[in-house]
Write a protein that holds these residues in place. Structure first.
Motif, PDB file in Angstrom:
ATOM      1  N   SER A  30       0.839  -1.194   0.000  1.00 33.97           N
ATOM      2  CA  SER A  30       0.000   0.000   0.000  1.00 33.97           C
ATOM      3  C   SER A  30       0.876   1.247   0.000  1.00 33.97           C
ATOM      4  O   SER A  30       2.081   1.188   0.288  1.00 33.97           O
ATOM      5  N   GLU A  32       0.872   3.563   2.131  1.00 37.32           N
ATOM      6  CA  GLU A  32       1.371   3.777   3.496  1.00 37.32           C
ATOM      7  C   GLU A  32       2.596   2.914   3.795  1.00 37.32           C
ATOM      8  O   GLU A  32       3.557   3.387   4.396  1.00 37.32           O
ATOM      9  N   LEU A  33       2.564   1.664   3.382  1.00 37.30           N
ATOM     10  CA  LEU A  33       3.737   0.805   3.604  1.00 37.30           C
ATOM     11  C   LEU A  33       4.938   1.297   2.809  1.00 37.30           C
ATOM     12  O   LEU A  33       6.067   1.268   3.292  1.00 37.30           O
ATOM     13  N   VAL A  40       9.885  -1.404   7.160  1.00 35.35           N
ATOM     14  CA  VAL A  40       9.495  -2.748   6.728  1.00 35.35           C
ATOM     15  C   VAL A  40      10.747  -3.559   6.381  1.00 35.35           C
ATOM     16  O   VAL A  40      10.891  -4.703   6.820  1.00 35.35           O
ATOM     17  N   HIS A  64      -4.345 -12.738   6.508  1.00 42.53           N
ATOM     18  CA  HIS A  64      -3.093 -12.666   7.257  1.00 42.53           C
ATOM     19  C   HIS A  64      -2.186 -13.767   6.726  1.00 42.53           C
ATOM     20  O   HIS A  64      -2.583 -14.934   6.669  1.00 42.53           O
ATOM     21  N   THR A  80       2.027 -10.477   7.475  1.00 42.88           N
ATOM     22  CA  THR A  80       1.535  -9.396   6.621  1.00 42.88           C
ATOM     23  C   THR A  80       0.014  -9.489   6.566  1.00 42.88           C
ATOM     24  O   THR A  80      -0.558 -10.564   6.713  1.00 42.88           O
ATOM     25  N   ARG A  81      -0.596  -8.352   6.384  1.00 43.60           N
ATOM     26  CA  ARG A  81      -2.044  -8.316   6.235  1.00 43.60           C
ATOM     27  C   ARG A  81      -2.364  -7.710   4.890  1.00 43.60           C
ATOM     28  O   ARG A  81      -1.821  -6.680   4.516  1.00 43.60           O
ATOM     29  N   ARG A  91      -0.990  -5.174   0.222  1.00 47.83           N
ATOM     30  CA  ARG A  91      -0.390  -5.527   1.504  1.00 47.83           C
ATOM     31  C   ARG A  91      -0.378  -4.228   2.319  1.00 47.83           C
ATOM     32  O   ARG A  91       0.270  -3.268   1.937  1.00 47.83           O
ATOM     33  N   ILE A  92      -1.146  -4.193   3.415  1.00 49.41           N
ATOM     34  CA  ILE A  92      -1.307  -2.940   4.152  1.00 49.41           C
ATOM     35  C   ILE A  92      -0.570  -2.906   5.476  1.00 49.41           C
ATOM     36  O   ILE A  92      -0.461  -1.858   6.102  1.00 49.41           O
ATOM     37  N   GLU A  93      -0.050  -4.049   5.906  1.00 50.40           N
ATOM     38  CA  GLU A  93       0.597  -4.114   7.203  1.00 50.40           C
ATOM     39  C   GLU A  93       1.655  -5.210   7.198  1.00 50.40           C
ATOM     40  O   GLU A  93       1.478  -6.249   6.562  1.00 50.40           O
ATOM     41  N   SER A  95       4.353  -6.984  10.241  1.00 52.67           N
ATOM     42  CA  SER A  95       4.844  -6.943  11.617  1.00 52.67           C
ATOM     43  C   SER A  95       5.744  -8.135  11.891  1.00 52.67           C
ATOM     44  O   SER A  95       5.616  -9.192  11.292  1.00 52.67           O
TER      45      SER A  95
END
Length: 108
Positions: A30, A32-33, A40, A64, A80-81, A91-93, A95
């Protein structure tokens, strides 16, 4: 998005990480990422010698995916989410779930 498509995209990410192709690895990140790409990338043991899909779980509006990434002396699990945005899976997240020294690094 069905599980086969999620798995295919996750495998493409794994393949890109092992190939060292960051541009390819971030194709479905995304906005944002991408703006926090350094954070990341810092999660990953690079260069990666191996990257595999550990699990895929579907939840409400997204998926997920847990990846196991092995690099020189380190092995990490990254979750990843993914979510549909503007009719495109993104892919927005990302961790960090865990990190351990690999046997080669610890002398085992």
């Amino acid at each position: 998005m069905d599980e086969a498509a999620v798995r295919e995209r996750a495998q493409a990410l794994c393949d890109a990480l092992v190939a060292g192709n960051v541009d390819q690895a971030i194709t479905d990140f995304s906005k944002e990422l991408r703006q926090h790409l350094g954070e990341v990338i810092a999660l990953l043991p690079l260069p990666a010698s191996e990257a595999t899909i550990e699990s895929i779980e579907h939840s409400g509006s997204g998926d997920h995916v847990v990846l196991r990434v092995v690099g020189e002396g380190q092995e990490v699990l990254i979750q990843t989410r993914r979510k549909e945005r503007d009719d495109q899976p993104q892919r927005i997240e990302a961790s960090h779930l865990t990190g351990v020294a690999s046997p080669a690094a610890s002398g085992a």
